[in-house]
Design an enzyme around this catalytic site. Structure first.
Site, PDB file in Angstrom:
ATOM      1  N   LYS A 166      -9.636  33.218 -30.371  1.00 41.22           N
ATOM      2  CA  LYS A 166      -8.853  34.390 -29.506  1.00 41.22           C
ATOM      3  C   LYS A 166      -9.853  35.388 -29.504  1.00 41.22           C
ATOM      4  CE  LYS A 166      -4.926  32.837 -28.377  1.00 41.22           C
ATOM      5  NZ  LYS A 166      -4.318  32.627 -26.998  1.00 41.22           N
ATOM      6  N   GLU A 212       4.943  27.610 -12.100  1.00 36.91           N
ATOM      7  CA  GLU A 212       3.719  26.900 -11.855  1.00 36.91           C
ATOM      8  C   GLU A 212       3.917  25.481 -11.574  1.00 36.91           C
ATOM      9  OE1 GLU A 212       0.274  27.773 -13.985  1.00 36.91           O
ATOM     10  OE2 GLU A 212      -1.161  26.453 -12.454  1.00 36.91           O
ATOM     11  N   GLU A 251       4.293  29.676 -16.202  1.00 39.89           N
ATOM     12  CA  GLU A 251       3.832  28.415 -16.302  1.00 39.89           C
ATOM     13  C   GLU A 251       4.968  27.395 -15.665  1.00 39.89           C
ATOM     14  OE1 GLU A 251       0.966  27.915 -19.431  1.00 39.89           O
ATOM     15  OE2 GLU A 251       1.641  25.622 -19.674  1.00 39.89           O
ATOM     16  N   GLU A 256     -13.725  38.119 -17.438  1.00 36.44           N
ATOM     17  CA  GLU A 256     -12.730  38.436 -16.542  1.00 36.44           C
ATOM     18  C   GLU A 256     -11.378  38.867 -17.103  1.00 36.44           C
ATOM     19  OE1 GLU A 256     -14.162  35.519 -17.662  1.00 36.44           O
ATOM     20  OE2 GLU A 256     -12.616  33.941 -17.683  1.00 36.44           O
ATOM     21  N   CYS A 299      -0.980  26.254 -33.551  1.00 38.86           N
ATOM     22  CA  CYS A 299      -1.661  27.509 -33.914  1.00 38.86           C
ATOM     23  C   CYS A 299      -1.239  27.614 -35.509  1.00 38.86           C
ATOM     24  CB  CYS A 299      -0.820  28.587 -32.966  1.00 38.86           C
ATOM     25  SG  CYS A 299      -1.211  28.253 -31.317  1.00 38.86           S
ATOM     26  N   CYS A 304      -2.972  27.898 -22.957  1.00 37.17           N
ATOM     27  CA  CYS A 304      -2.736  28.871 -24.047  1.00 37.17           C
ATOM     28  C   CYS A 304      -3.775  29.089 -25.076  1.00 37.17           C
ATOM     29  CB  CYS A 304      -1.411  28.923 -24.637  1.00 37.17           C
ATOM     30  SG  CYS A 304      -0.102  27.858 -23.770  1.00 37.17           S
ATOM     31  N   SER A 312      -3.502  24.929 -16.278  1.00 36.46           N
ATOM     32  CA  SER A 312      -2.482  25.907 -15.631  1.00 36.46           C
ATOM     33  C   SER A 312      -3.448  27.134 -15.528  1.00 36.46           C
ATOM     34  CB  SER A 312      -1.614  26.199 -16.502  1.00 36.46           C
ATOM     35  OG  SER A 312      -1.067  27.503 -16.424  1.00 36.46           O
ATOM     36  N   GLU A 366     -11.900  34.893 -26.715  1.00 39.88           N
ATOM     37  CA  GLU A 366     -11.240  34.982 -25.406  1.00 39.88           C
ATOM     38  C   GLU A 366     -10.859  36.317 -24.856  1.00 39.88           C
ATOM     39  OE1 GLU A 366      -6.842  34.053 -25.777  1.00 39.88           O
ATOM     40  OE2 GLU A 366      -6.943  33.162 -23.790  1.00 39.88           O
TER      41      GLU A 366
END
Lengths: 400, 590
Positions: B361, B285, B282, B369, B520, B302, B322, B364
Site C-alpha cells: 500500500k 461493474e 465493483e 495516477e 489482508c 483491491c 476491475s 500504491e
C-alpha cells in the site's frame, strides 16, 4: 585412440598396471558384462571390495545395488569428473587416455540399475577434454545401438565451482540451480538428479570397475590390504624429484612412499589435497595409506593427492593457501562453513601478526571441530582436517 | 491413513510418537524445545544456521533437527557438550558479522537473533567482523533491505519463490561474497517485486523492514495547520492487539479507535467505509460486464501486490482487472473531495493517513495516477503544479502503528472502547470481511445478488469461499442464472487462475485475488510473528465483527447511500469514473 594417447603427457606415467592399460578391448568387456545378470555384476563388485575413489570411500557395489533395487521408470548414472581438489590431476588423464573404460563402466552401471541415461559432469576447466570425449561417446553410442543396447551418455560442463564436485550440489548445478549441497537424507541412490534414483561415481572408481569386470573381482581383491583393496591413482606433487600420476597398491606406509618420492628433506606430506590431512615426518612410519589406517593416516579422503613439503616450506603459508581456497570456494549456504572458513583464515593471520595471542589457536581448533560436526557437506566438514593437522603439528610455525 | 508409531529416545527418556515429523517438530510435540534460528515452520528448509543441531546415536556428525525426520529407534540428545558448543559457535559466527546497533534497529525487541542469543546465553563473540559493509537497498517505496543484518537464512527467498512465485530475490556469490539480492543488484524498487512484504514478515532480523514513515507523520500530526485524518483497514483491528501484548487475533476495534484519537488524529475513519463503496462500484461493474458482454472473468483489484504482479507477469490480462481503485485509494479520493468540501477544509491542509496490514500500500499511494483529488480541485481552486498532492499521504503498517502507540504510552488494553467518526467511519459487515481471503467475494455477492435478483439473499454467509484453501470455488444461482466464481490467495495460486484465463479456459465470471496468505489479515505489514494458527484466529475475529454488525450488506450502508445521493449520484457515474476508477500499466519483468 592411439593418436590421442600419443598426444597426452605420457612422461608423467611411472607405474601403471591397470587403469592406463589400453581400453581397446572395451567392446568385448561391454558385451560380456551386458550378457551377465545385474545381480552377478553387483556381487562381483561387492566381493572386490572396491570403495569409491572420489574420497568418501563408499562401497561401490553397495551403491549400485541400492539404486538397482529401487523401482523407478527414470534413473541416472553420473560420472563425477569435477576434479577440483587442489593437487589432484588423475581423472583428466583417465578421460583423455582411456575414455572407453569410463564409458563402458557407465553403461554397465546403466545395465545393472536399469538406467537409460548417463552423464559425465566435466569440470569447467577441463573444457579441452570435451571434444575428444564427445567423439568417444559418439563411437560408443553407435556401438551400443548395433548390439541393441539402449543407452546414451551426455557431457554436462561444470562452471568452475569446487562445491559442485559434492554430489548433491552437482545435481543442483545440472538442474540449472545454484550449486549448493542438499539436505541429506535423502541420498542420491534414491533421490538424486531430478529427484530420481542416481548412481554417481568418481571417474577413477568407474575405471576400476572396468578392471573388475574384465579380470574378475579376485584379481582386484588380491591387491591392497584389508579394508583397502585394489590399486589407486596418486597425484604426486610438491617437493619431489618425480611428480606425476602413479598407480599404487593401497596399504603402503607413508615412510615407503616418501622414500620413493621424497627429496631426502621431506618434512610433511599433505595426503588427500586441501581437504585432507597433513602428516609430519615423525608420523610417516606409523601412517598407512588406505581407508582404515591407524592414527593420522586414515587417509585418502579426496582422490589420492599426495603433496610433499620439504624444510624450505612455511607451513603457515601452506595453511594460509588452503584456507584462502576454502573461504573462496565455500558455497556460502551454511553458517559453519561460510563464516568458519573466513574466521579460520582471519584468525591465523591475526595470530601470526601478533594481534591475537597464541591461545586463540585453541579457540580456532574448537571452531574447526564445530565445522566438522555441523557443516552440511564434505567441504565444510573436511576443512578441519588440514587446519587441525597443520596447527597441531606445526604450532610454532603458526605463531612465530 | 493413521501414521505408524515409532519409538525414540530423547535425552534418555523413551517416547512413542507418530512417524513423519522432523526431530525438531516431534520434540516440540513432546514439550522439548530445541533452540533454532533459521527454521520457520511451513517456510524454510534451508537448514543453514546450524543452531538446531542435535546428537543422534550412530551419526558421524551432529544432525540438523529441522530437516531430519525422527525414525524408529533413534536415540537423540538435544543437549550435550558438543551440541552446546556447536550451537554457541555457530551463533557467534553469525554475530561476528551482524551489526550491534540493536537499539536503533526496527526489530529491536522482536528479533529472533536477539532471542536465540539470549536463550543460548551468548553475549559476545570471539570472532572479528569479516564482511565489508554493504549499502542499504532503499530503492523500494515499500521495503528497505539491509544486507548487513542478513544472516542468510533464506526464508525471504523461500516465500518469494514458493509462496508468491515472484523470484524477486535470491542468493548470489560464494563464500564471503554470499548475499541475497535482486537481479543485477538493481534493488527491490527496480525489479519485478510486488512489495507484498511477506519477506519482511518472515525475516528473523531487521534485514528487510517496511519503509518507516512514522517520524514524518508525527510532524504533520503536531502541525496545527494540518487536519490529519486516519483510515484503518479491516485487518488492523484483529492484528494490532497482538503487537500491544494481547492475545492472538484479539478484536480491538474500540481500543484502536480510542488510541488513534489519543495519538492526535483529528478524525478516525474506517477503510471499511470505502470497502462498502468498492462493493457498490465493483458489484455494478460486474453486472455491467455480465450484461454488456464485457471482459470476463472480472478480477478484483483491491490488493496492490497482486496489481503489480499482473502488471509485471501477465500484462495481457490487465483488461480482466476491475477498474475500481482499492478501498484505501477510494478513501483518499473521497476524503479530499467530498469530505473536504462538506467540512469546508482546504484539501491542501488535509492529510490522509492509512493504517494498513500491507507494505504494498505504501507503493500504491505513490502511484503517479493516485492524485484524483488534486486533479478534481486543480481547476476549481486554480492550483499550481507544485501544489500537487496525493490522495493518500502516508501509509503505515500495523507494526509501525503499534510502535507509535507504545511511544505515546497509551494503555491500549485498558482504553475505553470508542466509535469511528462520521461519516467516513460508518461501515457494514461486508466491509469488515475484506480482511479475509474470500471476503471481497462474499461481500460482492451479498450486494450483486440483491441488485440483480431484487430480493434478499437467503443466507448472507457464503461459507464455501471462507477458509484457507489456496483456491476456493462457488457457484451462485441468481434468478436462474448460474455464475461460477473463484477465490485465490497468495500469488502462486493466483498464477493458476491467470494461466487458465490466458489459455482461454477460465470457467469463472468473477475472481477474487489477495496477494497474502489468508488475505489482508496475513499481510506483510502485520505483527510478527504471523503464522497459520494466528491467521486463523484473526479470521475468526473478523467474521465475528461481521456477524456483530447491525448492517451486513454494503448497499444498505446509510453513509454510502448518502454519499451517492449527495455527491456521486450513481455507481459507475462520471464522478465515480474520475475519483474511484483507475487504469493499469504494463511493467515487464526486468
Amino acid at each position: 585412440m592411439v593418436e590421442e594417447k600419443k598426444m597426452s603427457t605420457t612422461h608423467l606415467l611411472k607405474r601403471a598396471d591397470f587403469i592406463f592399460k589400453s581400453d581397446n578391448d572395451w567392446k568385448d568387456v561391454l558385451k560380456k558384462s551386458l550378457s551377465r545378470k545385474a545381480n552377478e555384476l553387483i556381487n562381483e563388485l561387492i566381493s572386490s571390495e572396491l570403495k569409491g575413489r572420489g574420497g568418501a570411500g563408499f562401497p561401490t557395489g553397495l551403491k549400485w545395488k541400492i539404486t538397482s533395487e529401487i523401482d523407478s521408470d527414470e534413473k541416472y548414472v553420473i560420472c563425477n569428473a569435477d576434479e577440483g581438489e587442489p593437487g589432484t590431476f588423475k581423472d583428466r588423464e583417465i578421460l583423455s587416455r582411456v575414455p572407453f573404460k569410463v564409458l563402458t563402466a557407465i553403461a554397465v552401471c546403466g545395465h545393472v540399475t536399469k538406467a537409460k541415461k548417463g552423464f559425465i559432469y566435466l569440470r569447467g576447466e577441463y573444457f579441452f577434454l570435451k571434444e575428444g570425449l564427445e567423439k568417444a561417446i559418439l563411437e560408443f553410442e553407435t556401438f551400443c545401438k548395433t548390439i541393441g543396447f539402449d543407452f546414451s551418455i551426455s557431457i554436462f560442463m561444470g562452471s568452475g565451482a569446487y562445491i559442485c564436485g559434492e554430489e548433491t550440489a552437482l545435481f543442483e548445478s545440472m538442474e540449472g540451480k545454484r550449486g549448493e549441497p542438499r539436505n541429506k537424507p535423502p541420498f542420491p541412490s534414491s533421490c538424486g538428479y531430478l529427484n530420481k534414483p542416481t548412481v554417481i561415481n568418481n571417474v577413477e572408481t568407474l575405471a576400476h570397475t572396468y578392471t573388475i569386470f574384465k579380470y574378475g573381482a579376485k584379481r582386484f581383491y588380491d591387491l591392497g590390504v584389508q579394508f583397502s583393496r585394489g590399486t589407486k591413482l596418486f597425484s604426486v606433487s610438491g617437493d619431489t624429484p618425480k611428480p606425476g600420476i602413479y598407480e599404487l597398491e593401497l596399504g603402503m606406509s607413508l615412510a615407503d612412499f616418501v622414500e620413493e618420492f621424497g627429496d631426502d628433506d621431506t618434512k610433511a606430506v599433505q595426503v588427500g589435497g586441501a581437504s585432507g590431512f597433513l602428516v609430519p615426518r615423525k608420523r610417516f612410519a606409523e601412517t598407512t595409506i588406505g581407508f582404515q589406517g591407524k592414527l593420522v593416516g586414515i587417509s585418502l579422503p579426496t582422490g589420492g593427492s599426495m603433496m610433499l613439503f620439504n624444510s624450505s616450506r612455511s607451513m603457515f603459508n601452506v595453511l594460509d593457501n588452503y584456507l584462502n581456497f576454502f573461504a573462496e570456494e565455500s558455497c556460502g549456504q551454511c553458517t559453519p562453513c561460510r563464516v568458519g572458513c573466513q574466521q579460520l583464515l582471519r584468525g591465523i593471520k591475526a595470530v601470526k601478526r601478533g594481534e591475537k595471542n597464541a591461545g586463540y589457536l585453541d579457540k580456532l581448533l574448537k571452531l574447526a571441530e564445530t565445522m566438522t560436526y555441523t557443516a552440511k557437506c564434505g567441504l565444510g566438514q573436511s576443512v578441519a582436517n588440514s587446519f587441525s593437522s597443520i596447527v597441531e603439528n606445526f604450532r610454532e610455525e603458526m605463531i612465530y | 491413513m493413521e501414521k505408524r508409531k515409532i519409538n525414540i529416545t530423547v535425552d534418555g527418556i523413551k517416547y512413542q510418537i507418530k512417524e513423519g515429523k522432523t526431530i525438531l517438530e516431534s520434540c516440540k510435540d513432546l514439550g522439548i524445545s530445541i533452540p533454532s534460528l533459521c527454521y520457520l515452520k511451513d517456510i524454510s528448509s534451508n537448514a543453514s544456521c546450524g543452531v538446531c543441531v542435535v546428537e543422534v546415536k550412530g551419526a558421524k556428525t551432529l544432525v540438523r533437527s529441522c530437516v531430519t525426520n525422527a525414525s524408529e529407534g533413534m536415540e537423540i540428545k538435544t543437549h550435550s557438550p558438543s551440541v552446546n558448543l556447536a550451537r554457541i559457535t555457530n551463533l557467534q559466527l553469525l554475530l561476528a558479522n551482524h551489526p550491534t546497533d540493536c537499539l536503533v534497529c526496527e526489530r529491536n525487541g522482536n528479533c529472533e537473533l536477539q532471542d536465540i542469543a539470549s536463550v543460548l546465553g551468548v553475549n559476545e563473540t570471539p570472532y572479528d567482523k569479516t564482511k565489508p559493509l554493504l549499502p542499504l537497498d532503499e530503492s523500494s517505496l515499500s521495503l528497505i533491505r539491509d544486507p548487513n543484518k542478513c544472516i542468510l537464512c533464506g526464508r525471504c527467498v523461500a516465500v518469494c519463490a514458493e509462496m508468491q512465485t515472484v523470484y524477486a530475490i535470491d542468493f548470489t556469490g560464494r563464500g564471503l561474497k554470499s548475499k541475497i539480492t535482486t537481479y543485477k543488484d538493481k534493488g527491490l524498487g527496480n525489479v519485478a517485486c510486488t512489495n507484498c512484504g511477506q519477506c519482511a514478515l518472515v525475516c528473523p532480523t531487521g534485514a528487510i523492514v517496511e519503509r518507516n514513515e512514522s517520524s514524518h507523520l508525527l510532524k504533520d500530526i503536531y502541525d496545527e495547520n494540518k487536519v490529519v485524518i486516519v483510515q484503518t483497514a479491516p485487518a488492523i483491528r484483529v492484528g494490532i492487539g497482538e503487537a500491544m501484548g494481547m492475545e492472538d487475533g484479539a478484536l480491538v476495534t474500540g481500543q484502536m479507535v480510542a488510541a488513534l484519537r489519543r495519538l492526535g488524529f483529528d478524525k478516525v475513519f474506517d477503510t471499511q467505509f470505502t470497502a462498502d463503496l468498492t462493493i457498490m462500484e465493483e458489484g455494478h461493474e460486474l453486472i455491467k460486464r455480465l450484461t454488456t458482454n464485457g471482459k470476463l472473468p472480472m478480477v478484483t483489484s483491491c490488493s496492490p501486490g497482486w496489481i503489480k504482479f499482473i502488471e509485471h507477469f501477465y500484462p495481457k490480462s490487465l483488461a480482466h482487472l476491475s477498474t475500481c481503485k482499492s478501498p484505501q485509494q477510494m478513501f483518499g479520493a473521497v476524503a479530499k473531495t467530498y469530505y473536504a468540501e462538506k467540512m469546508g477544509i482546504d484539501p491542501r491542509r488535509l492529510v490522509v493517513v492509512s493504517i494498513m496490514p500491507c507494505t504494498a500500500k505504501k507503493f500504491e499511494c505513490k502511484r503517479p495516477e493516485m492524485n484524483s483529488a488534486y486533479l478534481w480541485w486543480k481547476e476549481k481552486m486554480n492550483l499550481a503544479d507544485k501544489e500537487a498532492f496525493f490522495d493518500v499521504d502516508y501509509v503505515l503498517t500495523t507494526r509501525e502503528l503499534a510502535k507509535m502507540f507504545k511511544m505515546t504510552g497509551v494503555d491500549f488494553k485498558n482504553l475505553p472502547e470508542e466509535d469511528f467518526d462520521h461519516p467516513l467511519g460508518i461501515s457494514t459487515g461486508a466491509g469488515a470481511i475484506f480482511a479475509a481471503t474470500g471476503g471481497v467475494m462474499e461481500a460482492a455477492v451479498r450486494t450483486a445478488y440483491e441488485v440483480v435478483a431484487g430480493k434478499p439473499l437467503p443466507d448472507l454467509n457464503l461459507r464455501t469461499v471462507r477458509g484457507f484453501d489456496g483456491i476456493k470455488e462457488a457457484e451462485l444461482d441468481i434468478n436462474g442464472t448460474k455464475l461460477k466464481v473463484a477465490v485465490a490467495h497468495t500469488l502462486k495460486n493466483a498464477r493458476v487462475l491467470l494461466d487458465q484465463i490466458e489459455e482461454g479456459k477460465s470457467p469463472y465470471a468473477f475472481i477474487e485475488v489477495m496477494t497474502c496468505p489468508g488475505g489482508c489479515l496475513g499481510g506483510g505489514g502485520q505483527p510478527i510473528p504471523t503464522t497459520w494458527e494466528i491467521r486463523q484466529k484473526r479470521a475468526d475475529s473478523i467474521y465475528r465483527e461481521d456477524a456483530l454488525k447491525p448492517v451486513r450488506k454494503s448497499h444498505e450502508n446509510p453513509a454510502i447511500m448518502e454519499l451517492y445521493t449527495d455527491f456521486l449520484k450513481e455507481p459507475l457515474g462520471h464522478i465515480s469514473h474520475e475519483l474511484l476508477h483507475t487504469e493499469y500499466i504494463e511493467r515487464g519483468i526486468y
